[in-house]
Design a protein around this motif. Structure first.
Motif, mmCIF file in Angstrom:
data_model
loop_
_atom_site.group_PDB
_atom_site.id
_atom_site.type_symbol
_atom_site.label_atom_id
_atom_site.label_comp_id
_atom_site.label_asym_id
_atom_site.label_seq_id
_atom_site.Cartn_x
_atom_site.Cartn_y
_atom_site.Cartn_z
ATOM 1 N N LYS A 87 2.538 9.740 3.879
ATOM 2 C CA LYS A 87 3.519 10.321 2.960
ATOM 3 C C LYS A 87 4.346 9.233 2.281
ATOM 4 O O LYS A 87 4.685 9.345 1.093
ATOM 5 C CB LYS A 87 4.442 11.275 3.705
ATOM 6 N N ALA A 88 4.696 8.185 3.013
ATOM 7 C CA ALA A 88 5.505 7.118 2.442
ATOM 8 C C ALA A 88 4.755 6.375 1.341
ATOM 9 O O ALA A 88 5.344 5.970 0.336
ATOM 10 C CB ALA A 88 5.925 6.143 3.547
ATOM 11 N N ASN A 89 3.438 6.197 1.503
ATOM 12 C CA ASN A 89 2.649 5.513 0.472
ATOM 13 C C ASN A 89 2.540 6.324 -0.809
ATOM 14 O O ASN A 89 2.237 5.767 -1.872
ATOM 15 C CB ASN A 89 1.249 5.205 0.998
ATOM 16 N N LYS A 90 2.788 7.628 -0.731
ATOM 17 C CA LYS A 90 2.786 8.462 -1.931
ATOM 18 C C LYS A 90 4.093 8.345 -2.718
ATOM 19 O O LYS A 90 4.135 8.667 -3.908
ATOM 20 C CB LYS A 90 2.561 9.923 -1.551
ATOM 21 N N ILE A 91 5.148 7.869 -2.059
ATOM 22 C CA ILE A 91 6.446 7.739 -2.727
ATOM 23 C C ILE A 91 6.614 6.336 -3.291
ATOM 24 O O ILE A 91 6.985 6.145 -4.460
ATOM 25 C CB ILE A 91 7.592 8.066 -1.747
ATOM 26 N N VAL A 92 6.368 5.294 -2.465
ATOM 27 C CA VAL A 92 6.550 3.910 -2.891
ATOM 28 C C VAL A 92 5.258 3.136 -2.617
ATOM 29 O O VAL A 92 4.455 3.509 -1.750
ATOM 30 C CB VAL A 92 7.744 3.245 -2.165
ATOM 31 N N LYS A 93 5.128 2.022 -3.346
ATOM 32 C CA LYS A 93 3.959 1.171 -3.188
ATOM 33 C C LYS A 93 4.405 -0.279 -3.310
ATOM 34 O O LYS A 93 5.218 -0.617 -4.182
ATOM 35 C CB LYS A 93 2.922 1.494 -4.269
ATOM 36 N N LEU A 94 3.870 -1.151 -2.412
ATOM 37 C CA LEU A 94 4.237 -2.561 -2.412
ATOM 38 C C LEU A 94 3.656 -3.247 -3.642
ATOM 39 O O LEU A 94 2.447 -3.201 -3.893
ATOM 40 C CB LEU A 94 3.725 -3.246 -1.144
ATOM 41 N N LYS A 95 4.543 -3.920 -4.399
ATOM 42 C CA LYS A 95 4.105 -4.622 -5.599
ATOM 43 C C LYS A 95 4.003 -6.125 -5.377
ATOM 44 O O LYS A 95 3.071 -6.771 -5.883
ATOM 45 C CB LYS A 95 5.072 -4.313 -6.749
ATOM 46 N N HIS A 96 5.012 -6.678 -4.613
ATOM 47 C CA HIS A 96 4.985 -8.125 -4.344
ATOM 48 C C HIS A 96 5.717 -8.385 -3.038
ATOM 49 O O HIS A 96 6.724 -7.724 -2.723
ATOM 50 C CB HIS A 96 5.655 -8.891 -5.488
ATOM 51 N N PHE A 97 5.184 -9.368 -2.270
ATOM 52 C CA PHE A 97 5.818 -9.753 -1.005
ATOM 53 C C PHE A 97 5.885 -11.275 -0.944
ATOM 54 O O PHE A 97 4.853 -11.953 -1.024
ATOM 55 C CB PHE A 97 5.026 -9.210 0.193
ATOM 56 N N GLU A 98 7.111 -11.801 -0.800
ATOM 57 C CA GLU A 98 7.354 -13.252 -0.707
ATOM 58 C C GLU A 98 7.756 -13.573 0.727
ATOM 59 O O GLU A 98 8.837 -13.221 1.183
ATOM 60 C CB GLU A 98 8.468 -13.666 -1.673
ATOM 61 N N LYS A 99 6.870 -14.255 1.455
ATOM 62 C CA LYS A 99 7.071 -14.502 2.882
ATOM 63 C C LYS A 99 7.840 -15.809 3.099
ATOM 64 O O LYS A 99 7.643 -16.781 2.377
ATOM 65 C CB LYS A 99 5.712 -14.571 3.587
ATOM 66 N N PHE A 100 8.704 -15.790 4.139
ATOM 67 C CA PHE A 100 9.430 -17.002 4.528
ATOM 68 C C PHE A 100 8.510 -17.920 5.332
ATOM 69 O O PHE A 100 7.661 -17.461 6.111
ATOM 70 C CB PHE A 100 10.665 -16.663 5.369
ATOM 71 N N GLN A 101 8.722 -19.226 5.158
ATOM 72 C CA GLN A 101 7.888 -20.187 5.876
ATOM 73 C C GLN A 101 8.327 -20.362 7.323
ATOM 74 O O GLN A 101 7.500 -20.479 8.218
ATOM 75 C CB GLN A 101 7.914 -21.540 5.151
ATOM 76 N N ASP A 102 9.632 -20.399 7.567
ATOM 77 C CA ASP A 102 10.140 -20.569 8.936
ATOM 78 C C ASP A 102 11.502 -19.889 9.061
ATOM 79 O O ASP A 102 12.012 -19.274 8.107
ATOM 80 C CB ASP A 102 10.249 -22.052 9.295
#
Length: 537
Positions: free
Chosen positions: A37-52
């Motif tokens: 249900k959550a994937n029908k409302i929002v969708k991940l467009k970009h993810f910026e991961k921390f290195q440490d």
């Protein structure tokens, strides 16, 4: 609409697929019950991961202060500007900064808060490529790092070192006293006069280490250790010393003990300098207020600087005098006025009658300094210097109060009576049990004679009183007879009135009035006159 979501792993930007369902705020949580249900409302467009963890800490520190990190700025420029859509943020302050610097329209409302709550509940399903174990580890590491940052934690401000240093310093003082006492007593059998001439312990041990046997004092050069007068006195005493002779082995053991004393003294000096530096780094304001030794003992007694900062001023004032406090409470006596703080220089230079007042004021200012050092961001000692100056000014006014007076016709300074708690304990008085007079068993002969004389005088007085009473009674009887005679004469004069020349007018005497001296003195003459008058009739 785009959504900026911050996690402990990195920045995530979501795209809202169905904005119509956002209008129903109360039922929005139902759309995030499952990941599907959550994937029908929002969708991940970009993810910026921390290195440490360090990068994550820098990013979240900037977010807490309402600033934009460089990494976040790059992401917003790259993704949001190209989309030309409004951005939903969780913090209104952060939204204002983004709008000001990047010229992006930001949204913050209760609907956005509910949306963020739903995304957080299904974060594992909405952000692919991140394992739950990694998410938990990053979250825990970031929490610890953030807590240290908020408390301004650093390795240089570890108060455990102070606790251990002050404990070791006290132990060294005890050991030094024992060693020096043993050294003086041991060498005193060989050269007893040296202990009276040289009073300094360290100098005493250095002289022993340099000379050894007392026979060597005549040729030894002690000008580096002693003044010329003392050196001459030592050499003179060594020639006429009354000490016993000792072997070389005994001298070697004594010199080894002196070496230990000198090394421990040097290490104690080094440890004291180390303690001073640590106290100035960790608690500079406390060091200015009470000194490094008293401040270190307060921290050691409380366990840490943070624990000491939680204490009230009244607790800090009597810290170290717990036994005296509970003993006073148990026996209902006056509680102690000071504990470890008594050894501070401000309390030491105060007169005895003002020590309690100064210790109370010093404890109040010291608690402020402790909390400033424990939780403050600034590491300067300006606050401690200012408060110490106030206390010194207050101390001068207290000391001068009894001397200074207002000149002219003004009144002297008002004297406030000191409050003293007096706890009275009533005890049983056995003196009221016996009503007998407490005389000593053995009485002196003079006292007995005096008492006999007093009793004899009292008896004589009683006899005199009895005689006087008898005479008074006899006089009263005589007066009654005279009164009767006079009454008879008056009646006879009134009836016949023959002899006017011999008539004598006498006033009747009342029974209450005392009789006259003539009437009492001549009762026989009046009886003769009465007989003559009767014969004439």
């Amino acid at each position: 609409m785009l959504v900026l979501f911050e996690t402990s792993v990195g920045y995530a930007i979501f795209k809202v697929l169905n904005e119509k369902k956002l209008q129903e705020v109360d039922s929005l949580w139902k759309e995030f019950e499952t990941p599907e249900k959550a994937n029908k409302i929002v969708k991940l467009k970009h993810f910026e991961k921390f290195q440490d963890t360090a990068e994550a800490l820098a990013a979240f520190t900037a977010l807490m202060e309402g600033k934009i990190n460089k990494q976040l700025k790059k992401v917003l420029k790259k993704i949001v500007k190209e989309a030309h859509e409004p951005l939903a943020v969780a913090d209104a302050k952060l939204g204002g900064v983004i709008k000001e610097k990047l010229n992006l329209s930001c949204i913050h409302s209760p609907v956005v808060n509910e949306l963020m709550r739903g995304i957080r509940s299904q974060m594992d399903g909405l952000i692919p490529g991140v394992e739950p174990r990694e998410m938990t580890a990053m979250c825990l590491g970031l929490a610890h790092s953030l807590s240290r940052y908020r408390l301004k934690f650093s390795a240089d401000k570890v108060d455990t070192m102070i606790v251990q240093a002050i404990s070791l310093l006290d132990d060294l003082d005890k050991e030094l006293n024992n060693y020096i006492m043993r050294c003086r007593e041991w060498y005193g059998w060989h050269f007893p006069e040296l202990g009276k001439i040289i009073s300094d312990n360290l100098t005493y041990c250095k002289c022993l280490q340099k000379v050894g046997d007392r026979k060597n004092y005549a040729s030894a050069q002690l000008s580096e250790l002693l003044p010329e007068e003392v050196e001459a006195e030592v050499k003179a005493a060594a020639e006429i010393s009354m000490g016993t002779e000792v072997s070389e082995e005994d001298i070697c053991n004594i010199l080894h003990l002196c070496t230990q004393v000198i090394e421990i003294s040097e290490y104690r000096t080094q440890l004291y300098e180390y303690l001073q530096n640590r106290m100035m780094a960790i608690a500079p304001n406390v060091t200015v207020m009470v000194g490094e030794l008293v401040g270190a003992r307060l921290i050691a007694h409380a366990g840490s600087l943070l624990n000491l900062a939680k204490h009230a001023a009244s607790t800090v004032q009597i810290l170290g005098a717990e036994k005296a406090l509970f003993r006073a409470l148990k026996s209902r006596r006056d509680t102690p006025k000071y504990g470890l703080i008594y050894h501070a220089s401000l309390v030491g230079q105060t007169s005895p009658k003002h020590k309690g007042k100064i210790s109370r004021m010093l404890a109040a200012k010291t608690v402020l300094a402790i909390r400033y050092d424990a939780f403050g961001e600034d590491s300067s000692s300006a606050m401690g210097v200012e408060n110490r100056a106030k206390l010194e000014a207050r101390l001068r006014t207290l000391e001068d109060r009894g001397i200074r007076k207002i000149s002219g016709t003004g009144k002297a300074l008002a004297k406030a009576e000191k409050y003293e708690h007096k706890s009275e304990v009533k005890t049983y008085d056995p003196s009221g049990d016996s009503t007998l007079p407490t005389y000593s068993k053995k009485r002196k002969i003079e006292e007995v004679d005096k008492e006999d004389e007093v009793t004899e005088k009292k008896a004589k007085k009683a006899k005199v009183k009895i005689k006087v009473e008898e005479e008074v009674v006899e006089d009263a009887e005589d007066t009654e007879e005279v009164v009767q005679v006079v009454e008879e004469q008056e009646t006879s004069v009134k009836k016949k009135k023959k002899d006017k020349k011999k008539h004598v007018k006498e006033e009747p005497l009342s029974e209450e009035e005392p009789c006259t001296s003539t009437a009492v003195a001549s009762p026989e003459k009046k009886k003769k006159k009465k007989k003559k008058k009767v014969n004439e009739d």
